[in-house]
Design a protein around this motif. Structure first.
Motif, mmCIF file in Angstrom:
data_model
loop_
_atom_site.group_PDB
_atom_site.id
_atom_site.type_symbol
_atom_site.label_atom_id
_atom_site.label_comp_id
_atom_site.label_asym_id
_atom_site.label_seq_id
_atom_site.Cartn_x
_atom_site.Cartn_y
_atom_site.Cartn_z
ATOM 1 N N LEU A 164 0.543 -1.423 -0.138
ATOM 2 C CA LEU A 164 0.031 -0.014 -0.198
ATOM 3 C C LEU A 164 0.914 1.264 -0.038
ATOM 4 O O LEU A 164 0.673 2.273 -0.617
ATOM 5 N N LEU A 165 2.356 1.250 0.898
ATOM 6 C CA LEU A 165 2.678 2.547 1.098
ATOM 7 C C LEU A 165 3.404 2.390 -0.528
ATOM 8 O O LEU A 165 3.244 3.880 -0.854
ATOM 9 N N ILE A 166 4.121 1.251 -0.891
ATOM 10 C CA ILE A 166 4.506 1.279 -2.882
ATOM 11 C C ILE A 166 3.560 1.816 -3.619
ATOM 12 O O ILE A 166 3.863 3.035 -4.432
ATOM 13 N N ILE A 191 -6.256 5.358 0.082
ATOM 14 C CA ILE A 191 -5.173 4.626 0.003
ATOM 15 C C ILE A 191 -4.599 4.250 1.723
ATOM 16 O O ILE A 191 -4.344 3.276 2.510
ATOM 17 N N LYS A 192 -4.612 5.453 1.914
ATOM 18 C CA LYS A 192 -4.558 6.077 3.640
ATOM 19 C C LYS A 192 -5.069 5.405 4.022
ATOM 20 O O LYS A 192 -5.042 4.627 5.471
ATOM 21 N N ILE A 193 -6.556 5.489 4.236
ATOM 22 C CA ILE A 193 -8.024 5.348 4.879
ATOM 23 C C ILE A 193 -7.619 4.057 5.271
ATOM 24 O O ILE A 193 -7.910 3.426 6.436
ATOM 25 N N ARG A 194 -7.448 3.325 4.060
ATOM 26 C CA ARG A 194 -7.258 1.925 3.813
ATOM 27 C C ARG A 194 -6.178 2.085 4.607
ATOM 28 O O ARG A 194 -6.784 0.483 5.807
ATOM 29 N N LEU A 195 -5.320 1.682 4.771
ATOM 30 C CA LEU A 195 -4.010 1.637 6.006
ATOM 31 C C LEU A 195 -4.881 1.399 7.229
ATOM 32 O O LEU A 195 -4.270 0.573 8.105
ATOM 33 N N ILE A 196 -4.625 3.061 7.570
ATOM 34 C CA ILE A 196 -5.282 2.892 8.437
ATOM 35 C C ILE A 196 -6.228 1.898 9.666
ATOM 36 O O ILE A 196 -6.528 1.403 10.363
ATOM 37 N N TYR A 208 5.226 2.532 10.281
ATOM 38 C CA TYR A 208 4.630 2.814 8.195
ATOM 39 C C TYR A 208 2.936 3.609 8.433
ATOM 40 O O TYR A 208 2.917 3.870 7.645
ATOM 41 N N MET A 209 2.339 3.237 9.575
ATOM 42 C CA MET A 209 1.325 4.258 9.445
ATOM 43 C C MET A 209 2.177 5.473 9.791
ATOM 44 O O MET A 209 1.224 7.109 8.955
ATOM 45 N N THR A 210 2.843 6.600 10.324
ATOM 46 C CA THR A 210 3.373 7.485 10.809
ATOM 47 C C THR A 210 3.892 7.998 9.179
ATOM 48 O O THR A 210 3.766 9.238 8.891
ATOM 49 N N LEU A 211 4.536 6.768 8.654
ATOM 50 C CA LEU A 211 5.342 7.362 7.147
ATOM 51 C C LEU A 211 3.800 7.858 6.002
ATOM 52 O O LEU A 211 4.194 8.669 5.326
ATOM 53 N N ILE A 212 3.129 6.747 6.032
ATOM 54 C CA ILE A 212 1.599 7.300 5.083
ATOM 55 C C ILE A 212 1.569 8.741 5.568
ATOM 56 O O ILE A 212 0.832 9.453 4.697
ATOM 57 N N LEU A 213 1.073 9.220 7.141
ATOM 58 C CA LEU A 213 0.299 9.930 6.674
ATOM 59 C C LEU A 213 1.887 11.525 7.165
ATOM 60 O O LEU A 213 1.187 12.186 6.325
#
Length: 220
Positions: A46-48, A96-101, A115-120
């Motif tokens: 997801l981050l990619i 993507i952010k919402i899905r990951l969280i 990983y949460m911090t990175l996407i934010l």
């Protein structure tokens, strides 16, 4: 407003550079217990995907600036379309952010909260790019941009684009080639230093230019 735009670009650069610290931490997180491997792989995927959108946003920001600085009335409709495209990309990144969280909020308590911090933080970069474009859309002082100013913006945007591309590669390497992550973050740091020099030179140029309209300086 010119300095406001510069500050936003510098902010983008700092935010991108901050990722290197987080990415180094992530490299060590790859040594987690076996049951977390699948979760980490899914989160990294997801981050990619998010990093690809981030790169596209920064790239489109540069395209928007290039079209804007041509200062042609015929560009206005085209600029509006480019801005609308950026907003759609923001929506995709938000999804993507919402899905990951939502899917991995519980996993964050098990050692992958970075990983949460990175996407934010990646999301904040997108917001800054959109802010840059929004400010440009309200500036009608392009005739006061000489070639030195234009070249400076181009240099900064190109370096930030290269930083974003390196970030995208670093995130991919988290999964595929962890030993290369440190090299990627070193490149980001070097690009940050180059942008700092460009920014300082630009400020010196502005405040040492005798014929610069003080009203323009106040606006930027």
């Amino acid at each position: 407003m010119l300095i406001s735009l510069k500050i936003i670009l510098i902010s983008l650069k700092h935010k991108l550079n901050n990722f290197k610290i987080i990415l180094i931490i992530y490299t060590s997180n790859l040594l987690v217990e076996q049951e977390m491997v699948t979760i980490i792989d899914e989160m990294t995927s997801l981050l990619i995907e998010h990093s690809r959108i981030l790169y596209q946003v920064i790239s489109d920001m540069g395209v928007y600036y290039t079209s804007w600085q041509e200062a042609k009335k015929s560009n206005q409709k085209n600029l509006a379309k480019k801005k609308a495209k950026l907003l759609l990309l923001e929506e995709d990144a938000d999804s993507i952010k919402i899905r990951l969280i939502k899917e991995f909020s519980e996993a964050s308590a098990q050692g992958v909260g970075d990983y949460m911090t990175l996407i934010l933080r990646m999301d904040n970069v997108i917001n800054s790019a959109l802010e840059f474009v929004d400010i440009l859309s309200h500036i009608n002082a392009i005739d006061q941009f000489n070639e030195d100013m234009k070249n400076t913006y181009h240099k900064m945007i190109n370096n930030i684009l290269e930083m974003t591309n390196t970030l995208k590669l670093a995130i991919k390497n988290l999964r595929d080639n962890p030993q290369e992550v440190f090299k990627n973050t070193t490149t980001i740091h070097e690009l940050e230093n180059e942008i700092d020099l460009i920014f300082r030179d630009f400020l010196d140029y502005l405040y040492n230019k005798e014929d610069m309209d003080i009203r323009l300086l106040l606006r930027i």
